[in-house]
Design a protein around this motif. Structure first.
Motif, PDB file in Angstrom:
ATOM      1  N   THR A   1      41.152  37.843  40.197  1.00 26.76           N
ATOM      2  CA  THR A   1      42.374  36.969  40.061  1.00 26.76           C
ATOM      3  C   THR A   1      41.852  35.782  41.052  1.00 26.76           C
ATOM      4  N   PHE A   2      41.833  34.455  41.446  1.00 27.54           N
ATOM      5  CA  PHE A   2      41.895  33.773  42.422  1.00 27.54           C
ATOM      6  C   PHE A   2      43.300  34.229  43.032  1.00 27.54           C
ATOM      7  N   GLY A   3      43.385  34.307  44.792  1.00 28.76           N
ATOM      8  CA  GLY A   3      44.231  34.374  45.467  1.00 28.76           C
ATOM      9  C   GLY A   3      44.185  32.670  45.898  1.00 28.76           C
ATOM     10  N   GLY A   4      44.430  31.978  45.818  1.00 27.87           N
ATOM     11  CA  GLY A   4      44.516  30.971  46.098  1.00 27.87           C
ATOM     12  C   GLY A   4      42.833  30.353  45.914  1.00 27.87           C
ATOM     13  N   ASP A   5      42.731  28.940  47.216  1.00 30.90           N
ATOM     14  CA  ASP A   5      41.256  28.633  47.341  1.00 30.90           C
ATOM     15  C   ASP A   5      39.984  29.362  47.475  1.00 30.90           C
ATOM     16  N   GLU A   6      40.413  30.331  48.253  1.00 25.55           N
ATOM     17  CA  GLU A   6      40.086  31.390  49.457  1.00 25.55           C
ATOM     18  C   GLU A   6      39.094  32.083  49.649  1.00 25.55           C
ATOM     19  N   HIS A   7      40.310  33.020  47.830  1.00 23.18           N
ATOM     20  CA  HIS A   7      40.120  34.705  47.413  1.00 23.18           C
ATOM     21  C   HIS A   7      39.764  34.690  46.299  1.00 23.18           C
TER      22      HIS A   7
ATOM     23  N   PHE B   1      40.618  38.164  44.311  1.00 24.00           N
ATOM     24  CA  PHE B   1      41.060  39.508  44.867  1.00 24.00           C
ATOM     25  C   PHE B   1      40.797  40.379  42.730  1.00 24.00           C
TER      26      PHE B   1
ATOM     27  N   GLN C   1      39.194  42.635  47.701  1.00 22.12           N
ATOM     28  CA  GLN C   1      39.408  41.320  48.045  1.00 22.12           C
ATOM     29  C   GLN C   1      37.806  40.762  48.723  1.00 22.12           C
TER      30      GLN C   1
ATOM     31  N   ARG D   1      37.462  37.641  50.553  1.00 23.53           N
ATOM     32  CA  ARG D   1      37.929  35.610  51.130  1.00 23.53           C
ATOM     33  C   ARG D   1      36.637  34.707  51.690  1.00 23.53           C
TER      34      ARG D   1
ATOM     35  N   ASP E   1      34.264  30.621  52.081  1.00 23.27           N
ATOM     36  CA  ASP E   1      35.008  29.118  51.648  1.00 23.27           C
ATOM     37  C   ASP E   1      34.788  28.072  50.773  1.00 23.27           C
ATOM     38  N   PRO E   2      35.116  27.678  50.353  1.00 19.77           N
ATOM     39  CA  PRO E   2      34.869  27.152  48.640  1.00 19.77           C
ATOM     40  C   PRO E   2      34.092  26.037  48.951  1.00 19.77           C
TER      41      PRO E   2
ATOM     42  N   PRO F   1      34.330  28.174  44.068  1.00 18.53           N
ATOM     43  CA  PRO F   1      34.859  29.488  43.068  1.00 18.53           C
ATOM     44  C   PRO F   1      35.324  30.281  41.956  1.00 18.53           C
TER      45      PRO F   1
END
Lengths: 291, 324
Positions: free
Chosen positions: A6-12, A14, A55, A57, A59-60, A65
């Motif tokens: 799953t994405f955690g916002g646009d920078e992670h 998980f 996880q 992190r 840089d998009p 992503p």
């Protein structure tokens, strides 16, 4: 194992290896962590392994992503063949259970707890079916623990007990996290024991305290001169219960920078452990205390 | 040269753009909570954007300068004064040797950034000057400023002209009502459909427990969870999970009651479920929210999150161009 991305916002991104804890899930997460690290993917800034998840992190602006997700999924296929063996160390950690400092703190945050009338240990003993706090403490320190994650705050280890699932202890976290926890509190949440490396917020039940520093930003403590964080995933820990007198004596040694934890090199082999946990633990303790 | 701290204000820390690379040990990135404001402050005084600045919450410090310097204050509207005489925010001005910089009352926002030409030059710790108080790292002895501290400052090579300012349309301070865009995900699946709806419908207010680690919100309806058998190792409360990693900006809701958005001094993991994360473009806004400020969370897609990020980058480019 039911692995989920799953994405955690646009920078992670998980990745949950599995929704329940097991050492198989830990080893899969460790393997994926190592594969991503070795792949040196441009744009990746943090790679964090956890108990049964990990996880990344990134840089998009450097890597999209969706592309990052595809890279990780393709690396996951290689985790199947990874060995579930480690060269590691076993460490003795003295613990003063039912100490006055965590007691004062848990009384201060009683309204955030499931059982405002009792202590954290009384609650944990009861919901795990123990007749007394003493019997619960015995189960807590008799079998060793495996460090399955480092994090939350600087250098805090999460530890998973090396026993069959039927003997695992489980407690919920506080209903609402506390804003204060004494430094070096030995805590418990879910099936994990932890040692709070610094003072601060926390949601784990509080059972006791260790006199042994595990984080030193100044790198002055004798065994933390190489690096400020003591624990790493894969370390094995044996708790040894101590009383107030030994706690005070150990703290005095720590103050003089003369305390040295008992540490021995060992191997850990997951399949051998699963074949006979008690016999395997006896070997680990022999390595720690023998000779 | 040095800057003497006569009074530290309420909570003033030294911050730069952060300390990436150690989150796997529980050491967070830290750095300015409103990075755009910190970058702008540095640009106004002719510094690299990544120089260390002072971040002050609600109240400004009182500082005595040993040598001449050009300074600028951005972020929250906390009017600066030189020997009692007011100066403009978002504008470069001179402070002469022996003069004292102080601040008036906070008008809007929560965190003001003070840049000094040449930068604050405390020692770097793991590659950054940012103060992480919980782990006692960076800044001065890993703590907030205290009265009597002496801040080492380099002298700026080419301090820009006094009066250089950032046009108003390029400044950002949140108003009384803020929208924070959220990409749902992580453990979103644990919520009931109704809870997923009410989270975005309700107005939330910033709770008193709001700091660099995370902002806590209250006032919305409690969130209900889909019934499930708790996975082994998570703990019995439906908001409990097997402890895992927390992304920056992730929103955890312990017990389903008060959402907490993790920020620059985030804990790196834990055992409460998370329902998604605030998108990178809106993180700076959080650091400017005062207690009791009203917030609505707005659901967005990854595409919208990336478009917002692009817009933020364009905004930064306009700031750079304006101050070039």
């Amino acid at each position: 194992m039911n692995t989920r991305y799953t994405f955690g916002g646009d920078e992670h991104i998980f990745v949950e290896m599995d929704d329940e804890m097991s050492l198989d899930a830990f080893f899969k997460g460790l393997s994926l962590t190592n594969l991503i690290r070795e792949a040196e993917i441009e744009g990746v800034t943090e790679i964090c392994p956890a108990n049964a998840s990990m996880q990344v992190r990134f840089d998009p602006d450097v890597i999209h992503p969706e592309e990052m997700l595809a890279r990780m999924k393709s690396l996951e296929a290689q985790t199947e063949s990874a060995e579930k063996r480690l060269r590691t160390r076993i460490i003795e950690m003295p613990v003063y259970y039912q100490d006055p400092w965590t007691h004062e703190t848990l009384m201060r945050f009683r309204e955030r707890h499931q059982d405002p009338e009792g202590t954290d240990l009384e609650y944990a003993a009861r919901i795990n079916g123990f007749g007394s706090v003493e019997a619960f403490i015995e189960a807590h320190h008799s079998a060793p623990w495996f460090v399955s994650m480092v994090g939350f705050v600087s250098g805090l280890p999460f530890k998973y007990q090396l026993v069959e699932r039927s003997r695992q202890l489980q407690v919920p976290k506080y209903l609402r996290p506390r804003t204060d926890t004494p430094k070096l509190t030995v805590g418990y949440g879910g099936c994990f024991s932890c040692t709070y490396s610094v003072r601060g917020a926390g949601g784990y039940q509080m059972f006791g305290i260790t006199p042994m520093p595990i984080y030193d930003p100044l790198e002055e403590v004798s065994y933390l001169r190489d690096f400020m964080v003591f624990f790493k995933p894969g370390d094995i820990v044996k708790y040894r219960p101590i009383d107030r007198a030994e706690y005070d004596a150990t703290r005095a040694l720590v103050e003089k920078n003369e305390f040295e934890p008992r540490i021995r090199e060992v191997g850990f082999d997951l399949e051998a452990f699963k074949a006979g946990p008690d016999a395997y633990n006896a070997q680990l303790l022999e390595a720690l205390y023998g000779n | 040269m040095g800057i003497k701290v006569n009074h530290p204000g309420l909570l003033t820390t030294i911050q730069d753009l952060g300390r990436p690379g150690y989150f796997h040990l529980g050491i967070p990135i830290s750095g300015a909570m409103d990075r755009m404001a910190a970058r702008a402050a540095n640009l106004l005084v002719g510094n690299e954007e990544s120089e260390a600045v002072l971040e002050s919450v609600f109240l400004g410090p009182q500082l005595e300068f040993e040598a001449d310097a050009t300074v600028a204050v951005t972020g929250a509207t906390l009017p600066p004064r030189v020997d009692g005489e007011e100066r403009e925010c978002w504008t470069a001005f001179r402070v002469k040797a022996g003069q004292t910089l102080s601040f008036g009352y906070l008008q809007e926002g929560a965190r003001a950034y003070l840049a000094v030409s040449g930068g604050i030059r405390t020692p770097q710790y793991l590659g950054s000057r940012s103060t992480y108080v919980i782990g006692a790292q960076g800044g001065i002895e890993g703590r907030p400023l205290a009265a009597g501290d002496m801040l080492p400052a380099a002298s700026g090579a080419n301090p820009p002209a006094e009066g250089r300012h950032l046009p108003e349309e390029l400044r950002r301070v949140p108003g009384t009502h803020t929208e924070l865009r959220v990409l749902p995900g992580l453990y979103w699946r644990l919520l009931t459909e109704g809870a997923g709806r009410s989270f975005f419908e309700d107005t939330w207010k910033v709770a008193p427990e709001a700091d660099r680690m995370g902002y806590r919100f209250r006032g919305g309806r409690p969130l209900a969870f889909e019934p499930r058998e708790q996975p082994f190792g998570a703990g019995s409360d439906p908001s409990n999970i097997v402890d895992g990693c927390y992304p920056y900006g992730s929103i955890q809701v312990p017990g389903g009651t008060e959402p907490i958005v993790l920020h620059r001094d985030a804990v790196s993991g834990g055992g409460y479920f998370t329902l998604g994360a605030v998108i990178s473009a809106d993180m700076d806004l959080i650091g400017q929210l005062q207690p009791n400020a009203e917030v609505r969370f707005v659901s967005v897609t990854m595409e919208e999150a990336l478009a917002a990020r692009k817009e933020r980058r364009a905004q930064l480019a306009r700031i750079r161009e304006s101050l070039a």
